[in-house]
Design an enzyme around this catalytic site. Structure first.
Site, PDB file in Angstrom:
ATOM      1  N   ASP A  30       1.040  -1.175  -0.032  1.00  0.00           N
ATOM      2  CA  ASP A  30       0.005   0.049   0.059  1.00  0.00           C
ATOM      3  C   ASP A  30       0.904   1.202   0.116  1.00  0.00           C
ATOM      4  OD1 ASP A  30      -3.235   0.566   1.055  1.00  0.00           O
ATOM      5  OD2 ASP A  30      -1.543   2.282   1.109  1.00  0.00           O
ATOM      6  N   ASN A  87     -13.264  -2.645   2.013  1.00  0.00           N
ATOM      7  CA  ASN A  87     -14.157  -1.757   2.108  1.00  0.00           C
ATOM      8  C   ASN A  87     -15.007  -1.728   0.510  1.00  0.00           C
ATOM      9  OD1 ASN A  87     -13.036  -0.585   4.628  1.00  0.00           O
ATOM     10  ND2 ASN A  87     -11.575   0.543   3.304  1.00  0.00           N
ATOM     11  N   HIS A 100     -10.099  -5.202  -3.664  1.00  0.00           N
ATOM     12  CA  HIS A 100      -8.988  -5.280  -2.881  1.00  0.00           C
ATOM     13  C   HIS A 100      -9.031  -5.855  -1.335  1.00  0.00           C
ATOM     14  CE1 HIS A 100      -9.782  -0.978  -2.497  1.00  0.00           C
ATOM     15  NE2 HIS A 100      -8.983  -0.950  -1.308  1.00  0.00           N
ATOM     16  N   HIS A 102      -7.423  -5.589   2.327  1.00  0.00           N
ATOM     17  CA  HIS A 102      -6.152  -4.895   3.013  1.00  0.00           C
ATOM     18  C   HIS A 102      -5.582  -5.993   4.023  1.00  0.00           C
ATOM     19  CE1 HIS A 102      -7.055  -0.579   1.957  1.00  0.00           C
ATOM     20  NE2 HIS A 102      -8.186  -1.062   1.931  1.00  0.00           N
TER      21      HIS A 102
HETATM   22  P1  AMP Z   1      -9.880   1.655   0.031  1.00  0.00           P
HETATM   23  O1  AMP Z   1     -10.368   2.866   0.911  1.00  0.00           O
HETATM   24  O2  AMP Z   1     -10.274   0.506   0.556  1.00  0.00           O
HETATM   25  O3  AMP Z   1     -10.364   1.752  -1.102  1.00  0.00           O
HETATM   26  O4  AMP Z   1      -8.386   1.693   0.047  1.00  0.00           O
HETATM   27  C1  AMP Z   1      -7.524   2.168  -1.121  1.00  0.00           C
HETATM   28  C2  AMP Z   1      -6.100   2.136  -0.660  1.00  0.00           C
HETATM   29  O5  AMP Z   1      -5.425   2.003  -1.706  1.00  0.00           O
HETATM   30  C3  AMP Z   1      -5.610   2.777   0.388  1.00  0.00           C
HETATM   31  O6  AMP Z   1      -5.055   2.463   1.497  1.00  0.00           O
HETATM   32  C4  AMP Z   1      -4.537   3.635  -0.400  1.00  0.00           C
HETATM   33  O7  AMP Z   1      -3.358   3.960   0.228  1.00  0.00           O
HETATM   34  C5  AMP Z   1      -4.081   2.608  -1.479  1.00  0.00           C
HETATM   35  N1  AMP Z   1      -3.484   3.074  -2.793  1.00  0.00           N
HETATM   36  C6  AMP Z   1      -4.032   4.159  -3.472  1.00  0.00           C
HETATM   37  N2  AMP Z   1      -3.164   4.348  -4.541  1.00  0.00           N
HETATM   38  C7  AMP Z   1      -2.360   3.421  -4.383  1.00  0.00           C
HETATM   39  C8  AMP Z   1      -1.176   3.101  -5.308  1.00  0.00           C
HETATM   40  N3  AMP Z   1      -0.934   3.836  -6.550  1.00  0.00           N
HETATM   41  N4  AMP Z   1      -0.377   2.023  -4.864  1.00  0.00           N
HETATM   42  C9  AMP Z   1      -0.764   1.392  -3.848  1.00  0.00           C
HETATM   43  N5  AMP Z   1      -1.721   1.862  -2.976  1.00  0.00           N
HETATM   44  C10 AMP Z   1      -2.654   2.419  -3.323  1.00  0.00           C
END
Ligand code: AMP
Ligand code: ZN
Length: 139
Positions: A30, A87, A100, A102
């Protein structure tokens, strides 16, 4: 297949970005970690969220989550636990609309990923009625 405007579809095109990939899944760090070892596991094929993802593919993602979480425990002995979560929907704080999971290691209860449970009003009748409906559909 890939969604041109999706950041995760773009990330998985370059193996340098990944810590793992197989035919149907990929995993990467992340970019804004809540804790050291915060990793995301995704299906390579674009689905907006968990509900949209075919169940068997979601199971494949879960197998990789299990594999990586176990590897993290061996690699970082300080890890005391995990929050493993997805989420689903903007109301549930989803920001990237490619399914995805986490993997968020937990080191200290008060730090890192915290759950703020403010309760909605759910009556005993709500529970009993919903239990009856769901059970009749599932069993
Ligand atoms: P969500 O709120 O569950 O959609 O979480 C999205 C996650 O994606 C967050 O923890 C971000 O930090 C992560 N994220 C967003 N852009 C990137 C990226 N380019 N590379 C890696 N992680 C990312
Ligand atoms: Zn995507």
């Amino acid at each position: 297949m890939a969604n041109k405007s999706c950041i995760f579809c773009t990330i998985i095109k370059d193996p340098n970005n990944l810590i793992f990939e197989d035919v149907n899944t990929a995993a990467f760090m992340d970019i804004n970690p809540v804790a050291n070892g915060h990793i995301l596991v995704i299906p390579k094929k674009h689905f907006a969220n968990f509900i949209e993802t075919p169940p068997k593919l979601a199971c494949e993602v879960t197998m990789i989550v299990h594999k990586i979480a176990n590897l993290l425990i061996k690699t970082i002995p300080e890890i005391k636990g995990f929050n493993i979560l997805t989420n689903n929907g903007s109301e549930a704080f989803q920001e990237v609309f490619h399914y995805h999971v986490h993997i968020i290691p937990k080191y200290i209860r008060e730090k890192g990923f915290l759950i703020n449970r403010t309760k909605e009003n759910v009556t005993i009748d709500n529970i009993i009625n919903l239990k009856k409906i769901l059970k009749s559909q599932l069993m």
